[in-house]
Design a protein around this motif. Structure first.
Motif, PDB file in Angstrom:
ATOM      1  N   TYR A 164      14.743 -23.781 -44.970  1.00 19.23           N
ATOM      2  CA  TYR A 164      16.021 -24.419 -43.982  1.00 19.23           C
ATOM      3  C   TYR A 164      15.902 -24.225 -42.276  1.00 19.23           C
ATOM      4  CZ  TYR A 164      20.764 -25.985 -42.989  1.00 19.23           C
ATOM      5  OH  TYR A 164      21.869 -26.669 -42.509  1.00 19.23           O
ATOM      6  N   ALA A 165      15.843 -25.543 -41.805  1.00 15.93           N
ATOM      7  CA  ALA A 165      15.813 -25.386 -40.518  1.00 15.93           C
ATOM      8  C   ALA A 165      17.215 -25.488 -39.701  1.00 15.93           C
ATOM      9  CB  ALA A 165      14.958 -26.534 -39.915  1.00 15.93           C
ATOM     10  N   ALA A 166      17.943 -24.195 -39.481  1.00 18.01           N
ATOM     11  CA  ALA A 166      19.158 -24.268 -38.769  1.00 18.01           C
ATOM     12  C   ALA A 166      19.108 -24.760 -37.505  1.00 18.01           C
ATOM     13  CB  ALA A 166      19.873 -22.980 -38.889  1.00 18.01           C
ATOM     14  N   THR A 167      20.035 -25.244 -36.967  1.00 15.78           N
ATOM     15  CA  THR A 167      19.969 -25.775 -35.530  1.00 15.78           C
ATOM     16  C   THR A 167      19.575 -24.581 -34.429  1.00 15.78           C
ATOM     17  OG1 THR A 167      21.740 -27.399 -35.905  1.00 15.78           O
ATOM     18  CG2 THR A 167      21.370 -27.060 -33.652  1.00 15.78           C
ATOM     19  N   GLY A 168      18.950 -25.007 -33.828  1.00 17.96           N
ATOM     20  CA  GLY A 168      18.133 -23.731 -32.703  1.00 17.96           C
ATOM     21  C   GLY A 168      17.589 -22.676 -33.274  1.00 17.96           C
ATOM     22  N   THR A 193      26.336 -20.113 -52.179  1.00 18.65           N
ATOM     23  CA  THR A 193      26.792 -18.773 -51.671  1.00 18.65           C
ATOM     24  C   THR A 193      25.548 -18.134 -51.451  1.00 18.65           C
ATOM     25  OG1 THR A 193      27.128 -17.703 -53.846  1.00 18.65           O
ATOM     26  CG2 THR A 193      28.967 -18.596 -52.806  1.00 18.65           C
ATOM     27  N   ARG A 194      25.495 -17.200 -50.436  1.00 18.47           N
ATOM     28  CA  ARG A 194      24.066 -16.300 -50.194  1.00 18.47           C
ATOM     29  C   ARG A 194      24.485 -14.843 -50.070  1.00 18.47           C
ATOM     30  NH1 ARG A 194      20.270 -16.431 -45.119  1.00 18.47           N
ATOM     31  NH2 ARG A 194      18.595 -15.145 -45.704  1.00 18.47           N
ATOM     32  N   SER A 195      24.149 -13.968 -50.883  1.00 21.29           N
ATOM     33  CA  SER A 195      24.566 -12.649 -51.229  1.00 21.29           C
ATOM     34  C   SER A 195      26.113 -12.377 -51.209  1.00 21.29           C
ATOM     35  CB  SER A 195      24.121 -11.808 -49.873  1.00 21.29           C
ATOM     36  OG  SER A 195      22.443 -12.032 -49.829  1.00 21.29           O
ATOM     37  N   GLY A 196      26.588 -13.441 -51.989  1.00 19.25           N
ATOM     38  CA  GLY A 196      28.083 -13.487 -52.075  1.00 19.25           C
ATOM     39  C   GLY A 196      28.836 -14.353 -50.756  1.00 19.25           C
ATOM     40  N   ALA A 197      28.330 -14.273 -49.789  1.00 20.67           N
ATOM     41  CA  ALA A 197      29.008 -15.096 -48.796  1.00 20.67           C
ATOM     42  C   ALA A 197      28.878 -16.646 -48.820  1.00 20.67           C
ATOM     43  CB  ALA A 197      28.319 -14.571 -47.351  1.00 20.67           C
ATOM     44  N   ASP A 198      29.902 -17.377 -48.386  1.00 21.66           N
ATOM     45  CA  ASP A 198      29.889 -18.792 -48.262  1.00 21.66           C
ATOM     46  C   ASP A 198      29.027 -19.451 -47.353  1.00 21.66           C
ATOM     47  OD1 ASP A 198      31.757 -18.675 -50.269  1.00 21.66           O
ATOM     48  OD2 ASP A 198      33.645 -19.133 -49.031  1.00 21.66           O
ATOM     49  N   ARG A 199      28.284 -20.347 -47.983  1.00 27.01           N
ATOM     50  CA  ARG A 199      27.369 -21.073 -46.937  1.00 27.01           C
ATOM     51  C   ARG A 199      27.340 -22.547 -47.264  1.00 27.01           C
ATOM     52  NH1 ARG A 199      27.469 -17.108 -44.905  1.00 27.01           N
ATOM     53  NH2 ARG A 199      25.994 -15.640 -44.327  1.00 27.01           N
ATOM     54  N   THR A 200      27.083 -23.183 -46.135  1.00 26.13           N
ATOM     55  CA  THR A 200      27.056 -24.809 -46.425  1.00 26.13           C
ATOM     56  C   THR A 200      25.844 -25.325 -45.605  1.00 26.13           C
ATOM     57  OG1 THR A 200      29.454 -24.920 -46.220  1.00 26.13           O
ATOM     58  CG2 THR A 200      28.287 -27.011 -45.982  1.00 26.13           C
ATOM     59  N   TYR A 201      24.914 -26.108 -46.181  1.00 23.74           N
ATOM     60  CA  TYR A 201      23.734 -26.410 -45.655  1.00 23.74           C
ATOM     61  C   TYR A 201      23.652 -27.978 -45.803  1.00 23.74           C
ATOM     62  CZ  TYR A 201      22.348 -21.801 -46.998  1.00 23.74           C
ATOM     63  OH  TYR A 201      22.239 -20.338 -46.986  1.00 23.74           O
ATOM     64  N   ARG A 202      23.210 -28.610 -44.585  1.00 24.35           N
ATOM     65  CA  ARG A 202      22.944 -29.931 -44.307  1.00 24.35           C
ATOM     66  C   ARG A 202      21.691 -30.142 -44.937  1.00 24.35           C
ATOM     67  NH1 ARG A 202      23.876 -32.952 -38.814  1.00 24.35           N
ATOM     68  NH2 ARG A 202      22.923 -35.081 -39.486  1.00 24.35           N
ATOM     69  N   LEU A 203      21.703 -31.172 -46.246  1.00 30.18           N
ATOM     70  CA  LEU A 203      20.467 -31.365 -46.837  1.00 30.18           C
ATOM     71  C   LEU A 203      19.259 -31.887 -46.061  1.00 30.18           C
ATOM     72  CD1 LEU A 203      20.582 -30.322 -49.844  1.00 30.18           C
ATOM     73  CD2 LEU A 203      20.463 -32.729 -50.487  1.00 30.18           C
ATOM     74  N   SER A 204      19.485 -32.614 -45.198  1.00 30.08           N
ATOM     75  CA  SER A 204      18.555 -33.228 -44.236  1.00 30.08           C
ATOM     76  C   SER A 204      17.780 -32.169 -43.441  1.00 30.08           C
ATOM     77  CB  SER A 204      19.034 -34.331 -43.135  1.00 30.08           C
ATOM     78  OG  SER A 204      19.693 -33.590 -42.284  1.00 30.08           O
ATOM     79  N   ARG A 205      18.173 -31.017 -43.379  1.00 29.48           N
ATOM     80  CA  ARG A 205      17.624 -29.947 -42.781  1.00 29.48           C
ATOM     81  C   ARG A 205      16.942 -29.019 -43.877  1.00 29.48           C
ATOM     82  NH1 ARG A 205      22.631 -28.388 -38.907  1.00 29.48           N
ATOM     83  NH2 ARG A 205      22.735 -30.328 -37.231  1.00 29.48           N
TER      84      ARG A 205
END
Length: 323
Positions: A164-168, A193-205
């Motif tokens: 995943y390429a997060a912004t910046g 979720t990642r290690s129990g924490a909520d995560r939202t990923y933009r699929l184009s990234r």
């Protein structure tokens, strides 16, 4: 009408098992005599329905019997369901499956219905490529292989490894527990979720994805609409700016195209609209309102009004008459 009733009768028996003639009559809103005639018609057509005598008797289908729509496979059935949402077949990479499924649906129609259905379909257009101003939508491009791997992991309930390429930030590999996929304005998001924490990923990234054999840690049932609303609310409250704006109704859509969210809207006596909008930050809000010129006015915050005034003054000074 009778054909529809026969299909409904079969579906009732499939879903609920053994049912009495009286129960079927109530469900189908017909007489018991009509139900008995329909049962005879189904038997004559080869549907394996039989009667069980006795106190707990009724009508039942042979175990394992099911009706199939000319061999729809899993992806084709999924495509038909996804097509219920705007452009879902494109967003989730199910375009070819939808085309194949629709061919099978048309093939399953009675001969005298096919021409009518085909003509009707040509008279309905959902989400064309351009709007009336010839503007094309900005669509996130997601590689087909990435979409397939992500979709498989989501539906199978397996862990997912994504690059995943997060912004910046430089791209990183991370392992997540996928919950579902959401498409909004031609952008696709992976809720996880990642290690129990909520995560939202933009699929184009997502540069690459790999479905893992391990089961994902997630609940068996999910309410994606509720989860999306909760995450959207958290996103909007995290470092963003809320702006109160008066706008010419003719420019409303132009303004909404640039805002992150609309919190409130009401008409004013002079015909303008008063909107409470959320923008990414002050620079974003200033840029969006500057595009509309005198068709929009920021009422709050005062810092935004000051920035727009100073910008307008600087531009006026630049174009002042040299004499």
């Amino acid at each position: 009408m009778r054909a529809d009733r026969l299909v409904s009768l079969v579906l009732l028996l499939r879903r609920r098992g053994r049912l009495t003639a009286d129960t079927l009559a109530r469900e189908l809103q017909v007489s018991t005599r009509t139900v008995l005639r329909d049962i005879e018609a189904l038997s004559a057509a080869g549907v394996p329905v039989y009667a069980e005598r006795g106190r707990h008797g009724g009508f039942e289908l042979l175990p394992g019997f099911r009706t199939e729509l000319t061999g729809l496979n899993h992806d084709e059935a999924l495509a038909l369901l996804a097509a219920g949402s705007a452009r879902g077949e494109r967003a989730f990479g199910l375009g070819s499956a939808l085309a194949s499924a629709m061919r099978k649906v048309v093939d399953a129609l009675p001969e005298d219905h096919r021409a009518t259905a085909s003509d009707a379909a040509r008279r309905l257009l959902v989400e064309p490529e351009i709007d009336l101003l010839s503007r094309r939508p900005v669509t996130d491009e997601v590689p087909g292989t990435t979409m397939i791997d992500v979709r498989r992991a989501v539906l199978a309930g397996h862990k997912l490894r994504i690059h995943y390429a997060a912004t910046g930030r430089p791209p990183q590999w991370r392992t997540v527990d996928p919950i579902g996929l959401v498409t909004v304005r031609d952008r696709v998001y992976l809720l996880a979720t990642r290690s129990g924490a909520d995560r939202t990923y933009r699929l184009s990234r997502v540069l690459a994805a790999e479905e893992l054999p391990e089961p994902a840690q997630r609940p068996d049932r999910v309410d994606l609409d509720r989860i999306w609303r909760e995450r959207a609310a958290r996103f909007l409250s995290d470092g963003h700016i809320t702006v109160l704006v008066r706008v010419n109704p003719a420019r409303r859509e132009d303004l909404l195209d640039t805002a992150l969210a609309v919190r409130a809207e009401e008409p004013e006596p002079d015909g303008r609209l008063r909107l409470e909008l959320t923008f990414q930050d002050s620079r974003h809000a200033e840029w969006a309102l500057w595009q509309l010129g005198t068709d929009a006015e920021a009422l709050t915050p005062q810092s935004l009004r000051t920035s727009l005034r100073d910008r307008a003054a600087a531009l006026a000074a630049r174009y002042a008459d040299p004499s």
